[in-house]
Design an enzyme around this catalytic site. Structure first.
Site, PDB file in Angstrom:
ATOM      1  N   PRO A  43       0.781  -1.239   0.000  1.00 41.55           N
ATOM      2  CA  PRO A  43       0.000   0.000   0.000  1.00 41.55           C
ATOM      3  C   PRO A  43       0.817   1.295   0.000  1.00 41.55           C
ATOM      4  O   PRO A  43       0.817   2.066   0.963  1.00 41.55           O
ATOM      5  CB  PRO A  43      -0.847  -0.135   1.264  1.00 41.55           C
ATOM      6  N   CYS A  44       1.470   1.558  -1.119  1.00 44.88           N
ATOM      7  CA  CYS A  44       2.265   2.780  -1.228  1.00 44.88           C
ATOM      8  C   CYS A  44       1.390   4.031  -1.195  1.00 44.88           C
ATOM      9  O   CYS A  44       1.884   5.121  -0.897  1.00 44.88           O
ATOM     10  CB  CYS A  44       3.128   2.743  -2.483  1.00 44.88           C
TER      11      CYS A  44
END
Length: 174
Positions: free
Chosen positions: A141-142
């Protein structure tokens, strides 16, 4: 929704090429955030993109399998995906990506905060570079990393998609 840290199968170039030849498939799927494309096999995901990619940059021989892509997408966006991520990464990228998976669902951190979490407080620019190399959107989850001043920052699939992901997570968390 819950925060999930997936097992990462780290591939070297030879293993990656073998995976492409023998297992890789791609497909398109509908999600709460719109259409995505996945490069995957029965047990793992290599890429999840918020654009319609055919992954022909990886191999001309990847078979299309929209049903498998939809099965994975359904599980991913319901926090029920139990597969692995198959990735090529440096040690530093791997450390950053694993730290990303520890950011709680619906929450954010800064590039500086992520650098500190991996014991490299002076490496926020290197952290940003490793984040930019992430090809497995949402699973790694950048989108949960923002600038220290609260600005949303850049995102491989565009700032609008990053905002939609953050808003969707905040709403789902309630």
């Amino acid at each position: 929704m819950k925060t999930v840290a997936y097992k990462i199968n780290r591939l070297n170039e030879e293993g990656f090429q073998q995976w492409l030849r023998n297992k890789a498939q791609f497909g398109f799927a509908e999600t709460p955030l719109g259409r995505v494309s996945l490069c995957c096999d029965e047990a793992s995901v290599l890429r999840l993109s918020f654009t319609e990619e055919s992954f022909q940059d990886l191999s001309q021989s990847i078979k299309r399998n929209d049903q498998l892509a939809q099965q994975h997408a359904d599980a991913i966006f319901q926090s029920a995906f139990t597969g692995n991520l198959s990735l090529m990464a440096t040690d530093f990228q791997l450390a950053v990506w694993q730290a990303l998976m520890n950011i709680p669902f619906g929450e954010t951190t800064s590039y500086q905060g992520l650098a500190e979490s991996i014991g490299r407080p002076m490496a926020s620019r290197a952290v940003a570079t490793a984040i930019a190399q992430n090809r497995c959107g949402f699973l790694i989850p950048c989108h949960r990393v923002i600038k220290k001043n609260g600005e949303i920052g850049k995102f491989r699939w565009g700032a609008e998609m990053k905002r939609r992901l953050l808003d969707w997570e905040a709403q789902a968390k309630r």
